[in-house]
Design a protein around this motif. Structure first.
Motif, PDB file in Angstrom:
ATOM      1  N   PHE A  77       0.802  -1.221   0.000  1.00 41.61           N
ATOM      2  CA  PHE A  77       0.000   0.000   0.000  1.00 41.61           C
ATOM      3  C   PHE A  77       0.835   1.271   0.000  1.00 41.61           C
ATOM      4  CE2 PHE A  77      -3.026  -3.147   1.280  1.00 41.61           C
ATOM      5  CZ  PHE A  77      -4.278  -2.663   0.892  1.00 41.61           C
ATOM      6  N   ARG A  78       2.054   1.199   0.463  1.00 43.38           N
ATOM      7  CA  ARG A  78       2.858   2.409   0.657  1.00 43.38           C
ATOM      8  C   ARG A  78       3.052   3.165  -0.654  1.00 43.38           C
ATOM      9  NH1 ARG A  78       6.901   0.070   2.901  1.00 43.38           N
ATOM     10  NH2 ARG A  78       5.861   0.007   4.938  1.00 43.38           N
ATOM     11  N   GLY A  79       2.596   4.422  -0.658  1.00 42.91           N
ATOM     12  CA  GLY A  79       2.748   5.287  -1.825  1.00 42.91           C
ATOM     13  C   GLY A  79       1.801   4.978  -2.971  1.00 42.91           C
ATOM     14  N   LYS A  80       0.823   4.079  -2.753  1.00 46.50           N
ATOM     15  CA  LYS A  80      -0.071   3.632  -3.818  1.00 46.50           C
ATOM     16  C   LYS A  80      -1.407   4.377  -3.799  1.00 46.50           C
ATOM     17  CE  LYS A  80       2.845   0.568  -5.276  1.00 46.50           C
ATOM     18  NZ  LYS A  80       2.582  -0.867  -5.155  1.00 46.50           N
ATOM     19  N   VAL A  81      -2.114   4.248  -4.927  1.00 49.79           N
ATOM     20  CA  VAL A  81      -3.459   4.808  -5.056  1.00 49.79           C
ATOM     21  C   VAL A  81      -4.466   3.684  -4.835  1.00 49.79           C
ATOM     22  CG1 VAL A  81      -5.092   6.009  -6.557  1.00 49.79           C
ATOM     23  CG2 VAL A  81      -2.641   6.542  -6.684  1.00 49.79           C
ATOM     24  N   VAL A  82      -5.441   3.930  -3.955  1.00 48.58           N
ATOM     25  CA  VAL A  82      -6.374   2.884  -3.520  1.00 48.58           C
ATOM     26  C   VAL A  82      -7.811   3.341  -3.766  1.00 48.58           C
ATOM     27  CG1 VAL A  82      -7.175   1.516  -1.545  1.00 48.58           C
ATOM     28  CG2 VAL A  82      -4.742   2.096  -1.761  1.00 48.58           C
ATOM     29  N   LEU A  83      -8.654   2.406  -4.165  1.00 49.40           N
ATOM     30  CA  LEU A  83     -10.091   2.637  -4.294  1.00 49.40           C
ATOM     31  C   LEU A  83     -10.805   1.783  -3.263  1.00 49.40           C
ATOM     32  CD1 LEU A  83     -12.762   3.518  -5.659  1.00 49.40           C
ATOM     33  CD2 LEU A  83     -12.381   1.689  -7.346  1.00 49.40           C
ATOM     34  N   ASP A  84     -11.622   2.420  -2.440  1.00 45.06           N
ATOM     35  CA  ASP A  84     -12.460   1.705  -1.464  1.00 45.06           C
ATOM     36  C   ASP A  84     -13.884   1.707  -2.000  1.00 45.06           C
ATOM     37  OD1 ASP A  84     -13.845   0.665   0.665  1.00 45.06           O
ATOM     38  OD2 ASP A  84     -13.389   2.284   2.055  1.00 45.06           O
ATOM     39  N   VAL A  85     -14.386   0.535  -2.379  1.00 40.71           N
ATOM     40  CA  VAL A  85     -15.706   0.397  -3.001  1.00 40.71           C
ATOM     41  C   VAL A  85     -16.767   0.173  -1.926  1.00 40.71           C
ATOM     42  CG1 VAL A  85     -17.107  -0.939  -4.608  1.00 40.71           C
ATOM     43  CG2 VAL A  85     -14.685  -0.566  -5.082  1.00 40.71           C
ATOM     44  N   ALA A 103      -1.806   2.206   6.241  1.00 40.46           N
ATOM     45  CA  ALA A 103      -0.794   1.364   5.597  1.00 40.46           C
ATOM     46  C   ALA A 103       0.132   2.160   4.688  1.00 40.46           C
ATOM     47  CB  ALA A 103      -1.467   0.254   4.799  1.00 40.46           C
ATOM     48  N   GLY A 104      -0.121   3.472   4.555  1.00 39.39           N
ATOM     49  CA  GLY A 104       0.791   4.318   3.794  1.00 39.39           C
ATOM     50  C   GLY A 104       0.339   4.699   2.402  1.00 39.39           C
ATOM     51  N   ALA A 105      -0.942   4.488   2.074  1.00 43.99           N
ATOM     52  CA  ALA A 105      -1.423   4.857   0.748  1.00 43.99           C
ATOM     53  C   ALA A 105      -1.243   6.349   0.499  1.00 43.99           C
ATOM     54  CB  ALA A 105      -2.894   4.478   0.593  1.00 43.99           C
TER      55      ALA A 105
END
Length: 361
Positions: free
Chosen positions: A52-60, A74-76
């Motif tokens: 997750f670190r430095g990443k782009v995340v989508l929460d549906v 987690a570092g998103a």
């Protein structure tokens, strides 16, 4: 089902915005307070912080935004928290009060209708109903994958597995049968209503029984499974599927039905986490599920029961299940139609007290 069983709520509740909001917030609270569910999700996400670190995340279907917060922990770098209902306003308030606006952006709208400024590295969601597939939320999870996930991106959870095994449960069987007893009345104020008895039995036994199920209800050491890989499953694979089974019976008993639960798998680079709703594990708000036959099978130890559960998506945001079971080599068989959206809840017991000894003879 309306003929023999009253609806749970009147139209007034369904059309009352305050009632709907109260139901939504209560549902969210119940899920948040499910320590197994919430704690496992946090462990799966934060325990794989390298993913997750430095990443782009989508929460549906973010609800209150709790999974979006875990992704941020987690570092998103960026989390898009999508929610179609008014719970989006609740999530936005929590994001602001926790000072997370720079990381978490709440997007209100249906996932099928929204746009995002970029593709995402990871999708997180809790798109699970009881028996994994009830409410058909997995379909939206898959739409999100196809619409927003980068090639090679990750899904949290990664896969779900339905688990089934044969059970005996005479008390529950007699309870369901007794509900139809009125319709066997030959003289009800001079009217014979017994022509409706068979239909009443069919309707009561078409209910899925949701609640804690003790291991001593099981009459075989065997289980059958059906795994849904969220990275590859298609709409067609969710619309209709089958769970074939072949169980060697370990105790002489009456096989009243099929017991079922599911496991969720989170396959991260640092940790592989499993959330199980098995009777052997701590209880969750999903409980377990029992699917009963109106015509049970008498089985002897060492006999083999084979058959299949055929799942078909319906327009009630759930599934119809056609069950078939046969004593191998005997020609003796039974069938049952289940409407998964019509649940009977037996969930007020603690798992340790949900006992029912096999009816051996």
């Amino acid at each position: 089902m309306a003929m023999f069983r009253a609806a749970a709520e009147g139209d007034g509740a369904a059309n009352n915005p305050f009632s709907q909001y109260y139901q939504q917030i209560t549902h969210q609270q119940n899920m948040l307070q499910d320590a197994v569910r919430t704690g496992t999700y946090q462990r799966a996400i934060v325990g794989n912080s390298a993913d997750f670190r430095g990443k782009v995340v989508l929460d549906v279907g973010t609800g209150t935004g709790i999974l979006a917060f875990f992704a941020a922990q987690a570092g998103a770098r960026k989390v898009y928290a999508v929610e179609a209902s008014d719970m989006a306003d609740v999530a936005r308030k929590l994001v602001e009060s926790n000072g997370m606006q720079a990381v978490i952006e709440v997007v209100k709208g249906k996932l099928e209708d929204i746009t995002l400024p970029e593709k995402v590295d990871i999708i997180v969601s809790e798109p699970i109903g009881f028996l994994l597939v009830h409410e058909r939320m997995l379909e939206t999870y898959i739409v999100a994958r196809d619409k927003f996930l980068k090639p090679g991106g990750a899904m949290y959870p990664t896969a779900g597995t339905i688990v089934v095994t044969p059970i005996t449960c005479d008390a529950l069987y007699q309870e369901q049968l007794a509900k139809a007893a009125f319709w066997s009345t030959a003289d009800f104020y001079g009217v014979n209503v017994s022509s409706l008895w068979e239909q009443a039995v069919r309707e009561h036994f078409s209910q899925a029984i949701v609640g804690y199920m003790h291991r001593n209800m099981m009459i075989s050491q065997d289980v059958a499974t059906h795994t849904v890989d969220f990275a590859t499953v298609t709409d067609k694979g969710l619309t209709a599927f089958e769970v074939p089974f072949r169980f060697t019976v370990s105790v002489t008993a009456i096989m009243h039905g099929i017991g079922a639960w599911f496991d969720l798998s989170f396959k991260g680079s640092q940790d592989h986490v499993v959330l199980s709703t098995s009777p052997d594990c701590p209880g969750t708000h999903w409980y377990q599920c029992r699917l009963m036959f109106s015509q049970p099978l008498a089985v002897n130890a060492t006999q083999v029961v084979c058959g299949v559960l055929k799942f078909q998506a319906n327009d009630k945001f759930s599934y119809c299940i056609d069950m078939e079971a046969e004593l191998e080599g005997s020609g003796i068989k039974t069938t049952q139609h289940i409407n998964l959206q019509d649940q009977l809840y037996h969930y007020l017991q603690h798992p340790d007290s949900a006992t029912a000894m096999p009816a051996a003879y």
